[in-house]
Scaffold this active site. Sequence first.
Site, PDB file in Angstrom:
ATOM      1  N   GLU A   1      34.327  82.455 -35.102  1.00  0.00           N
ATOM      2  CA  GLU A   1      32.973  82.253 -34.486  1.00  0.00           C
ATOM      3  C   GLU A   1      32.419  83.738 -34.501  1.00  0.00           C
ATOM      4  O   GLU A   1      31.198  83.853 -34.420  1.00  0.00           O
ATOM      5  CB  GLU A   1      32.782  81.377 -33.109  1.00  0.00           C
ATOM      6  CG  GLU A   1      33.036  82.374 -31.992  1.00  0.00           C
ATOM      7  CD  GLU A   1      34.456  82.211 -31.655  1.00  0.00           C
ATOM      8  OE1 GLU A   1      35.245  81.918 -32.566  1.00  0.00           O
ATOM      9  OE2 GLU A   1      34.801  82.900 -30.514  1.00  0.00           O
TER      10      GLU A   1
ATOM     11  N   CYS B   1      47.396  91.809 -39.857  1.00  0.00           N
ATOM     12  CA  CYS B   1      48.562  90.989 -39.757  1.00  0.00           C
ATOM     13  C   CYS B   1      49.559  92.296 -40.355  1.00  0.00           C
ATOM     14  O   CYS B   1      51.015  91.644 -39.990  1.00  0.00           O
ATOM     15  CB  CYS B   1      48.691  89.685 -40.460  1.00  0.00           C
ATOM     16  SG  CYS B   1      48.177  89.546 -42.076  1.00  0.00           S
TER      17      CYS B   1
ATOM     18  N   GLU C   1      52.528  91.986 -31.260  1.00  0.00           N
ATOM     19  CA  GLU C   1      51.601  92.337 -32.065  1.00  0.00           C
ATOM     20  C   GLU C   1      50.283  93.069 -31.307  1.00  0.00           C
ATOM     21  O   GLU C   1      49.627  92.415 -30.341  1.00  0.00           O
ATOM     22  CB  GLU C   1      51.036  91.290 -32.669  1.00  0.00           C
ATOM     23  CG  GLU C   1      50.929  91.288 -34.207  1.00  0.00           C
ATOM     24  CD  GLU C   1      50.318  90.210 -34.948  1.00  0.00           C
ATOM     25  OE1 GLU C   1      49.867  89.062 -34.232  1.00  0.00           O
ATOM     26  OE2 GLU C   1      49.908  90.144 -36.151  1.00  0.00           O
TER      27      GLU C   1
ATOM     28  N   LYS D   1      36.466  76.482 -41.602  1.00  0.00           N
ATOM     29  CA  LYS D   1      35.922  77.038 -40.489  1.00  0.00           C
ATOM     30  C   LYS D   1      36.244  78.515 -40.385  1.00  0.00           C
ATOM     31  O   LYS D   1      37.537  79.031 -39.970  1.00  0.00           O
ATOM     32  CB  LYS D   1      36.564  76.199 -39.276  1.00  0.00           C
ATOM     33  CG  LYS D   1      35.661  76.628 -38.088  1.00  0.00           C
ATOM     34  CD  LYS D   1      36.389  76.546 -36.832  1.00  0.00           C
ATOM     35  CE  LYS D   1      37.319  77.671 -36.003  1.00  0.00           C
ATOM     36  NZ  LYS D   1      36.535  78.636 -35.683  1.00  0.00           N
TER      37      LYS D   1
ATOM     38  N   GLY E   1      46.076  83.129 -38.514  1.00  0.00           N
ATOM     39  CA  GLY E   1      45.471  83.797 -36.941  1.00  0.00           C
ATOM     40  C   GLY E   1      46.963  84.003 -36.298  1.00  0.00           C
ATOM     41  O   GLY E   1      47.893  84.247 -36.741  1.00  0.00           O
TER      42      GLY E   1
ATOM     43  N   GLY F   1      48.811  79.193 -34.275  1.00  0.00           N
ATOM     44  CA  GLY F   1      49.618  78.419 -35.461  1.00  0.00           C
ATOM     45  C   GLY F   1      50.573  77.302 -34.825  1.00  0.00           C
ATOM     46  O   GLY F   1      50.559  76.257 -35.597  1.00  0.00           O
TER      47      GLY F   1
ATOM     48  N   GLU G   1      49.661  81.378 -41.962  1.00  0.00           N
ATOM     49  CA  GLU G   1      49.983  82.993 -42.238  1.00  0.00           C
ATOM     50  C   GLU G   1      49.564  83.520 -40.810  1.00  0.00           C
ATOM     51  O   GLU G   1      48.485  83.577 -40.378  1.00  0.00           O
ATOM     52  CB  GLU G   1      49.019  83.617 -43.236  1.00  0.00           C
ATOM     53  CG  GLU G   1      49.348  84.578 -43.916  1.00  0.00           C
ATOM     54  CD  GLU G   1      49.063  85.734 -43.193  1.00  0.00           C
ATOM     55  OE1 GLU G   1      50.091  86.143 -42.296  1.00  0.00           O
ATOM     56  OE2 GLU G   1      47.942  86.461 -43.299  1.00  0.00           O
TER      57      GLU G   1
END
Length: 495
Positions: free
Chosen positions: A182, A288, A388, A179, A232, A237, A254
């Site tokens: 989107e 990331c 982040e 997946k 992601g 996660g 990750e």
Amino acid sequence: MPDAAYQARHFINGVFVDSADGQKLDRVSPSHGIVVSQAALGSETETQAAIKAARAAFDDGRWSSLAAKERAAVLYRVADLIEQNEERLAVMETLESGKPISQSRGECGGAADLWRYAASLARTAHGDSHNTLGADILGVVVKEPIGVVSIITPWNFPFWILSQKLPFALAAGCTCVVKPSEMTPSTTSMLGEILVEAGLPAGVCNIVLGLGTPVGSLMTTHDDVDMVTFTGSTAVGKMITKSSGETLKKVALELGGKNPQVIFPDADLENAADAVTFGVYFNVGQCCNSSSRIIVHEDIADAFVERVVALSRKVVFGNPMHPDTQVGAIVTEDHKAKIDGYIKDAISAGAEICIGGQVLDVPGLGDQFYQPTVVRGVTPDMAIAREEVFGPVLTVLTFKTFDQAVALANDSTYGLSAGVWSENVHTCLEFCRRAQAGTVWTNTWMDGFPELAFGGMKQSGQGREIGRYGFEEFLEVKSLVMRIGRTRAPWVKTD
Ligand code: NDP
């Protein structure tokens, strides 16, 4: 620019299909403001069908029972076809994600090397033999594919991250359900077309387009899925770790990073400043591995920041379709607002903006862009120094002693990557040893190779991808204990 919006469809059991209820989602290009693709919007129906197909394809051995050299041959063909389709993939990647076309060409074309490397590993899977357990015993440890793998990917490097996972899972003999985000579904769907042409048997790789819920969540909870590999946000996660725990799936994650580069006074400062500039603006900081914070010795801090600011003015921000552009658009308006929020909060908390700090208006394309930004006067407790930001935003911290530099570098819930700049090998080696990060770069930044494992410590993830270690994640270990001759003593006394 393509003539019409690309129609991205699910790829289930070897067939491209729309959603049963006909629902679709438009993707508006972040840079050009036009609909560039329409993707089928999946529901539980398509997800169930894809998992069923992957399960059947695994259980009947149509892929896992092939000789590894036959699996490798398919993956090599995929690599060749990726190269032949590089331009088509790159244009769509740029239009959906907003990244510069030169970068998309590098990532889409360059992904072929990941497929080739994974193909080369397929034939190396092997275990151990134990011939010293006694005259009548032989022990053998074999490696087997883990089974059905759910692969969930984000929007920042759609084709590259897919290629860090899928060929390694396929090389191991697994079957997959994929997946994409989107926001960037099309290059994953295009890969489906390539897989057909390369001769991958139906059902071995299935693609479902749609949202995290319901598609992603079913992929992480379904009984017939053996492993989940996800890239992601740390928040999602953690959710996946919880939801997949009910069926004790293996989970590889990750996640994010707040990656420091530490600059010592004896470093090649020109080179370090360039690497810092690259590290923070690459992919508009939506990365990331972004080196979003530098920790620079106080004696050189002013001069070093001036150098980075001067380089920042020269980086080409703008139209992602222009071949000279180095930095493109922000993925969504909401995300741009999030970046801007970090800047405003930092200013209120007393930080100083050395350059940027505002939305960028690109003539003819609008303002879904953000200026190159350097922020000083930051303290380690500020959100901008800890979280982040995922934008083109560099924060500057300073240090006096080596121990202070290491403590600041490790003062993070994340542990993805870190960098050290010094001409002294002892300084570099000690930093490498003490840095809590899955990758430590010395006098460079973001050099990567398919051979080297990638992944994070602490809340940057678990497990590794690419390299031999990444391949091994998709293999299960089975021990075989074999008795030679009729030497087994009965347990039940019969006389
Ligand atoms: P997410 O972590 O939300 O999304 C990544 C992928 O997971 C997407 O395919 C998403 O689907 C899917 N997903 C979302 N919810 C679930 C769920 N419950 N179960 C299974 N899959 C799910 O990242 P975002 O795109 O929302 O980005 C948010 C922030 O995450 C960024 O600002 C950044 O800080 C960080 N991030 C980090 C990345 C990295 O490389 N480490 C990559 C991307 C983001 P969908 O979005 O289609 O609903």
